[in-house]
Design an enzyme around this catalytic site. Sequence first.
Site, PDB file in Angstrom:
ATOM      1  N   TYR A  79       0.668  -1.373   0.182  1.00  0.00           N
ATOM      2  CA  TYR A  79       0.000   0.093   0.186  1.00  0.00           C
ATOM      3  C   TYR A  79       0.852   1.202  -0.037  1.00  0.00           C
ATOM      4  O   TYR A  79       0.306   2.293  -0.154  1.00  0.00           O
ATOM      5  CB  TYR A  79      -0.877   0.042   1.257  1.00  0.00           C
ATOM      6  CG  TYR A  79      -1.999  -0.996   1.225  1.00  0.00           C
ATOM      7  CD1 TYR A  79      -2.214  -1.932   0.334  1.00  0.00           C
ATOM      8  CD2 TYR A  79      -2.977  -1.123   2.274  1.00  0.00           C
ATOM      9  CE1 TYR A  79      -3.092  -2.991   0.257  1.00  0.00           C
ATOM     10  CE2 TYR A  79      -4.006  -1.847   2.376  1.00  0.00           C
ATOM     11  CZ  TYR A  79      -3.860  -3.065   1.258  1.00  0.00           C
ATOM     12  OH  TYR A  79      -4.827  -3.985   1.252  1.00  0.00           O
ATOM     13  N   LYS A 122       3.135 -15.580   2.133  1.00  0.00           N
ATOM     14  CA  LYS A 122       2.837 -16.475   1.073  1.00  0.00           C
ATOM     15  C   LYS A 122       4.605 -16.896   0.599  1.00  0.00           C
ATOM     16  O   LYS A 122       4.874 -16.450  -0.398  1.00  0.00           O
ATOM     17  CB  LYS A 122       2.391 -15.636  -0.036  1.00  0.00           C
ATOM     18  CG  LYS A 122       1.811 -16.403  -1.191  1.00  0.00           C
ATOM     19  CD  LYS A 122       0.752 -17.537  -1.088  1.00  0.00           C
ATOM     20  CE  LYS A 122       0.539 -18.202  -2.259  1.00  0.00           C
ATOM     21  NZ  LYS A 122      -0.439 -19.176  -2.082  1.00  0.00           N
ATOM     22  N   ASP A 162      -5.322  -6.624   5.999  1.00  0.00           N
ATOM     23  CA  ASP A 162      -6.671  -6.068   5.499  1.00  0.00           C
ATOM     24  C   ASP A 162      -7.867  -6.953   5.064  1.00  0.00           C
ATOM     25  O   ASP A 162      -8.903  -6.983   5.655  1.00  0.00           O
ATOM     26  CB  ASP A 162      -6.069  -5.033   4.204  1.00  0.00           C
ATOM     27  CG  ASP A 162      -7.455  -4.206   3.933  1.00  0.00           C
ATOM     28  OD1 ASP A 162      -8.424  -4.131   4.696  1.00  0.00           O
ATOM     29  OD2 ASP A 162      -7.121  -3.321   2.947  1.00  0.00           O
ATOM     30  N   ASP A 205     -11.316  -8.514   7.483  1.00  0.00           N
ATOM     31  CA  ASP A 205     -12.636  -8.187   6.973  1.00  0.00           C
ATOM     32  C   ASP A 205     -13.450  -9.334   6.822  1.00  0.00           C
ATOM     33  O   ASP A 205     -14.586  -9.629   7.215  1.00  0.00           O
ATOM     34  CB  ASP A 205     -12.776  -7.536   5.464  1.00  0.00           C
ATOM     35  CG  ASP A 205     -12.538  -6.214   5.708  1.00  0.00           C
ATOM     36  OD1 ASP A 205     -12.236  -5.486   6.542  1.00  0.00           O
ATOM     37  OD2 ASP A 205     -13.417  -5.464   4.713  1.00  0.00           O
ATOM     38  N   ASP A 264      -3.330 -18.427   1.717  1.00  0.00           N
ATOM     39  CA  ASP A 264      -4.592 -19.097   1.321  1.00  0.00           C
ATOM     40  C   ASP A 264      -5.283 -20.176   2.377  1.00  0.00           C
ATOM     41  O   ASP A 264      -6.440 -20.306   2.545  1.00  0.00           O
ATOM     42  CB  ASP A 264      -4.363 -19.500  -0.243  1.00  0.00           C
ATOM     43  CG  ASP A 264      -2.965 -20.287  -0.234  1.00  0.00           C
ATOM     44  OD1 ASP A 264      -2.174 -20.226   0.661  1.00  0.00           O
ATOM     45  OD2 ASP A 264      -2.736 -20.674  -1.265  1.00  0.00           O
TER      46      ASP A 264
HETATM   47 MG    MG Z   1     -10.418  -3.467   4.803  1.00  0.00          MG
END
Ligand code: MG
Length: 373
Positions: free
Chosen positions: A143, A200, A256, A260, A232
């Site tokens: 990000y 990963k 992130d 969620d 995963d």
């Molecule tokens: Mg989020």
Amino acid sequence: MSKATIAVLPGDGVGPEVTACALDVLAVVEERYRHSFTFHEGLVGLDAIRAEGTAISDSTFETCAHSDAVLFGAVGSLPAGQARADGPRPEQALFRLRKELGLFANLRPVHPFEPLYGASSLKPEHLKGTDMIFVRELSAGLYYGRLESVPGKPSEIRRTAARTEAVDTLLYTEEEIERVVRAAFEIAEARASRLTSVDKANVLSSSVLWREVVERVAADHPSVAWEHMLVDTCAMRLVRTPADFDVIVTENLFGDILTDEAAMLTGSIGMLPSASLGSRRTASGMFGLYEPVHGSAPDIAGRDMANPVGAVLSAALLLRHSLGLDQEAAAVEAAVEHVVRDGCRTVDIAEAGHAAVGTREMGRRIVDRLRRT
Ligand code: MG
Ligand code: NAI
């Protein structure tokens, strides 16, 4: 007795409504346990832009920087048509606080309450015993190519006559990994002493380095049982056997997405608290910023409808992490759980056909319960 200075930034929309409940709870903790908290309230977001021309003024920022903790509500966004590309935007308040206060570890506990199992999308038998905390890296990774145009960290779309391509850079320094991993191991030591590091590493170099750092830090924390897990696999295990997790540490993007996913275990976004921590120590803990996971919820703002639990549980995290008041934090969490078990529901967690209470009433019930513990 503890003395502490707390900066309070209620912000926009439902922010002031839910923050008022969190402050009532902190006032009861102060009185019952004979602590002395000093609150400094400041403007952020839309009100700050209107009054001071910026999403957070330097003086409000300095107040936060000199406090033991920041209690944050939410910031909204400018109505369509009012946002100038070069003008101030409410969310700049949060970015400035996170970046300039060095808040690199974002903690999100996910603890579905048994009486609310029905509000989750999973079957109750899968939720039983679930009580985990995510430690998400908050200030680096994929990000951050986009936010600063640092040479060597491209994030752009390139259009040439021959082709169109896009690139983002996933860059972590060893130091950026180590500080968040250390924070996670310390949290694990204070909990059930189990830690899952998610990466990963079968594909990404940044994850190979992540593993190296985790193994090195783990050697300093022999009491913590830990494992590496591919992201995963983690996504699948979160909805299959969520109760197996205790502390999950991971990089920014994976955190992130996984948080969620995990939020859905609790039933409503209004239930979830968060803490953002850095490396500055307070007298008995870490400096941090505490806020519910939800935003300003303009669709329900000003109508006494918001669920204050995420904000109240954020205040509990403040007590635990910044003030070192574990017993008080646990008392607040127990009061919330008790009130929910008693059947008290805001509209977001009420089952169809059942009566719901407003924000203020939910807050009042939590405060009453806390007074009686
Ligand atoms: Mg989020
Ligand atoms: P949101 O979290 O504000 O709302 C999403 C949905 O959840 C809405 O239907 C809302 O009514 C509901 N909801 C949120 N909080 C609730 C609560 N406490 N109790 C019951 N229901 C609740 O996210 P949305 O709508 O995407 O964004 C609204 C504004 O908030 C935007 O301007 C966004 O930029 C901002 N935002 C700010 C954040 C922050 O301050 N950290 C985080 C996320 C969004």
